[in-house]
Motif scaffolding. Structure first.
Motif, PDB file in Angstrom:
ATOM      1  N   ASP A   1      48.866 -48.584  -4.242  1.00 55.69           N
ATOM      2  CA  ASP A   1      48.895 -47.485  -2.510  1.00 55.69           C
ATOM      3  C   ASP A   1      47.490 -48.617  -2.309  1.00 55.69           C
ATOM      4  N   VAL A   2      46.932 -49.069  -3.303  1.00 59.71           N
ATOM      5  CA  VAL A   2      45.188 -49.626  -3.245  1.00 59.71           C
ATOM      6  C   VAL A   2      45.560 -51.268  -3.701  1.00 59.71           C
ATOM      7  N   GLN A   3      44.432 -51.964  -2.854  1.00 60.41           N
ATOM      8  CA  GLN A   3      44.467 -53.557  -2.548  1.00 60.41           C
ATOM      9  C   GLN A   3      42.729 -53.694  -2.840  1.00 60.41           C
ATOM     10  N   ASN A   4      42.772 -55.239  -2.847  1.00 63.92           N
ATOM     11  CA  ASN A   4      41.224 -55.800  -3.100  1.00 63.92           C
ATOM     12  C   ASN A   4      39.447 -54.630  -3.407  1.00 63.92           C
ATOM     13  N   ALA A   5      40.708 -53.627  -4.537  1.00 64.64           N
ATOM     14  CA  ALA A   5      39.974 -52.620  -4.929  1.00 64.64           C
ATOM     15  C   ALA A   5      38.813 -53.727  -6.688  1.00 64.64           C
ATOM     16  N   PHE A   6      37.063 -53.444  -6.051  1.00 65.36           N
ATOM     17  CA  PHE A   6      36.232 -53.167  -6.394  1.00 65.36           C
ATOM     18  C   PHE A   6      35.040 -52.049  -6.990  1.00 65.36           C
ATOM     19  N   CYS A   7      34.665 -52.715  -8.152  1.00 59.68           N
ATOM     20  CA  CYS A   7      33.185 -51.879  -7.758  1.00 59.68           C
ATOM     21  C   CYS A   7      32.190 -53.702  -8.190  1.00 59.68           C
ATOM     22  N   ARG A   8      30.775 -53.257  -8.596  1.00 58.45           N
ATOM     23  CA  ARG A   8      29.952 -54.842  -8.330  1.00 58.45           C
ATOM     24  C   ARG A   8      28.578 -54.191  -8.803  1.00 58.45           C
ATOM     25  N   LEU A   9      27.900 -54.361  -9.028  1.00 57.11           N
ATOM     26  CA  LEU A   9      26.247 -53.963  -9.449  1.00 57.11           C
ATOM     27  C   LEU A   9      25.589 -55.374  -8.542  1.00 57.11           C
ATOM     28  N   VAL A  10      24.393 -54.087  -7.549  1.00 62.41           N
ATOM     29  CA  VAL A  10      23.524 -55.469  -6.714  1.00 62.41           C
ATOM     30  C   VAL A  10      21.742 -54.840  -7.400  1.00 62.41           C
ATOM     31  N   ASP A  11      20.658 -55.412  -7.679  1.00 64.55           N
ATOM     32  CA  ASP A  11      19.865 -55.172  -7.539  1.00 64.55           C
ATOM     33  C   ASP A  11      19.840 -54.755  -6.228  1.00 64.55           C
ATOM     34  N   ASP A  12      18.936 -53.383  -6.393  1.00 65.92           N
ATOM     35  CA  ASP A  12      18.647 -52.881  -5.987  1.00 65.92           C
ATOM     36  C   ASP A  12      17.001 -53.142  -4.554  1.00 65.92           C
ATOM     37  N   ALA A  13      16.451 -54.022  -5.617  1.00 65.34           N
ATOM     38  CA  ALA A  13      15.141 -54.232  -4.665  1.00 65.34           C
ATOM     39  C   ALA A  13      15.605 -56.032  -4.038  1.00 65.34           C
ATOM     40  N   THR A  14      16.511 -56.943  -4.345  1.00 61.20           N
ATOM     41  CA  THR A  14      16.484 -58.125  -3.773  1.00 61.20           C
ATOM     42  C   THR A  14      17.915 -57.811  -2.813  1.00 61.20           C
ATOM     43  N   GLY A  15      19.156 -57.045  -3.456  1.00 58.81           N
ATOM     44  CA  GLY A  15      20.346 -57.522  -2.846  1.00 58.81           C
ATOM     45  C   GLY A  15      20.815 -58.471  -3.468  1.00 58.81           C
ATOM     46  N   ARG A  16      20.602 -58.991  -4.284  1.00 52.77           N
ATOM     47  CA  ARG A  16      21.345 -59.550  -5.380  1.00 52.77           C
ATOM     48  C   ARG A  16      22.587 -59.166  -5.479  1.00 52.77           C
ATOM     49  N   GLU A  17      23.589 -59.557  -5.439  1.00 48.36           N
ATOM     50  CA  GLU A  17      24.849 -58.873  -6.502  1.00 48.36           C
ATOM     51  C   GLU A  17      24.810 -59.496  -8.431  1.00 48.36           C
ATOM     52  N   LEU A  18      25.029 -59.206  -8.952  1.00 47.53           N
ATOM     53  CA  LEU A  18      24.672 -59.028  -9.871  1.00 47.53           C
ATOM     54  C   LEU A  18      25.891 -59.111 -11.312  1.00 47.53           C
ATOM     55  N   ALA A  19      26.651 -58.195 -10.859  1.00 46.05           N
ATOM     56  CA  ALA A  19      28.436 -58.382 -11.126  1.00 46.05           C
ATOM     57  C   ALA A  19      29.000 -57.699 -10.689  1.00 46.05           C
ATOM     58  N   ARG A  20      30.565 -58.748 -11.016  1.00 51.33           N
ATOM     59  CA  ARG A  20      31.650 -57.414  -9.844  1.00 51.33           C
ATOM     60  C   ARG A  20      32.672 -57.601 -10.998  1.00 51.33           C
TER      61      ARG A  20
END
Length: 197
Positions: free
Chosen positions: A129-148
Motif C-alpha cells: 500500500d506504499v509507494q515512493n518510500a525512501f530514506c536519505r542521509l543529509v549533511d545538516d550543516a549544508t543541506g547536501r544529500e549524502l546518500a539515498r
C-alpha cells in the motif's frame, strides 16, 4: 574540490560519511518519505485510508540496544539523536521528508557503535500500500544529500530495516539494509535487526 553528488545505495552498499574536504561530518539528518499507493476501483478508493509509517532509530552498543528514538521518545537519553515528530499520513514521496531523525555524531556516546533506522506501518498496512518510500542521509550543516536508499517492490511486510550508521576506522559509514520484516513498532523488529549488526 567539486562537491560530491548523492549516492544512490542498493541493499548492502556502504558509503563513508566524510566531507568532500576530508573533514568529519558533525550532524546528519535521516529523512524518510512515502506516499500511499493509488487504489484502483470505486470501492477501493472509498475504503482507502492514510498510511502512518513511523521512523525509529535504535542505538546499539555491540549487539545490545541501549536507547531508542521514536514518536513517543523524541530524544535519546544523551541528547545526540532527535526525532522531528510523527507524521500520520506521509505524502512527500520523492519530495520532502515526512519524518526526520537528526544525529549529532559528535555527541553519540563512545559505547554506541551503530544506529539502526527502521520504518514500521503503525496502521498495519503492508508495503504493497506504499509507494515512493525512501530514506536519505543529509549533511545538516549544508543541506547536501549524502546518500539515498529507495524502497522498491512493495511486499506483504509491515516493517523495513532501512539502514544503519556505524563507526568505521575512526569515522562513520552508512550501510543500506532494506530488509523486510513484520511489526507495527520498533520493538517488534529488534530480533530481526540483530542479524544486521
Amino acid at each position: 574540490m567539486a562537491d560530491r553528488m548523492s549516492v544512490n545505495l542498493g541493499k548492502g552498499q556502504k558509503v563513508d560519511l566524510g566531507k568532500p574536504d576530508g573533514g568529519a561530518l558533525e550532524v546528519v539528518r535521516m529523512g524518510l518519505g512515502w506516499q500511499a499507493a493509488p487504489r484502483k476501483g470505486f470501492f477501493a478508493k472509498l475504503m482507502a485510508r492514510d498510511i502512518d509509517l513511523d521512523a525509529s532509530a535504535v542505538l546499539f552498543a555491540g549487539r545490545t540496544p541501549v536507547d531508542v528514538v521514536y514518536f513517543q521518545h523524541l530524544t535519546s537519553s544523551d541528547g545526540s539523536v532527535r526525532h522531528g515528530g510523527d507524521n500520520l499520513t506521509g505524502g512527500a514521496g520523492q519530495g520532502a521528508d515526512d519524518e526526520v531523525i537528526t544525529v549529532d555524531l559528535t555527541r553519540v556516546p563512545k559505547k554506541v557503535d551503530q544506529i539502526v533506522f527502521t520504518v514500521n506501518s503503525f496502521t498495519g498496512q503492508t508495503f504493497q500500500d506504499v509507494q515512493n518510500a525512501f530514506c536519505r542521509l543529509v549533511d545538516d550543516a549544508t543541506g547536501r544529500e549524502l546518500a539515498r536508499y529507495t524502497l522498491t517492490g512493495g511486499g506483504s511486510h509491515t516493517a523495513q530495516i532501512m539502514a544503519k550508521v556505524h563507526r568505521s576506522d575512526g569515522g562513520w559509514q552508512m550501510t543500506a539494509i532494506g530488509a523486510p520484516t513484520q511489526g507495527r513498532t520498533f520493538q517488534d523488529v529488534i530480533p530481526d535487526i540483530e542479524q544486521h549488526l
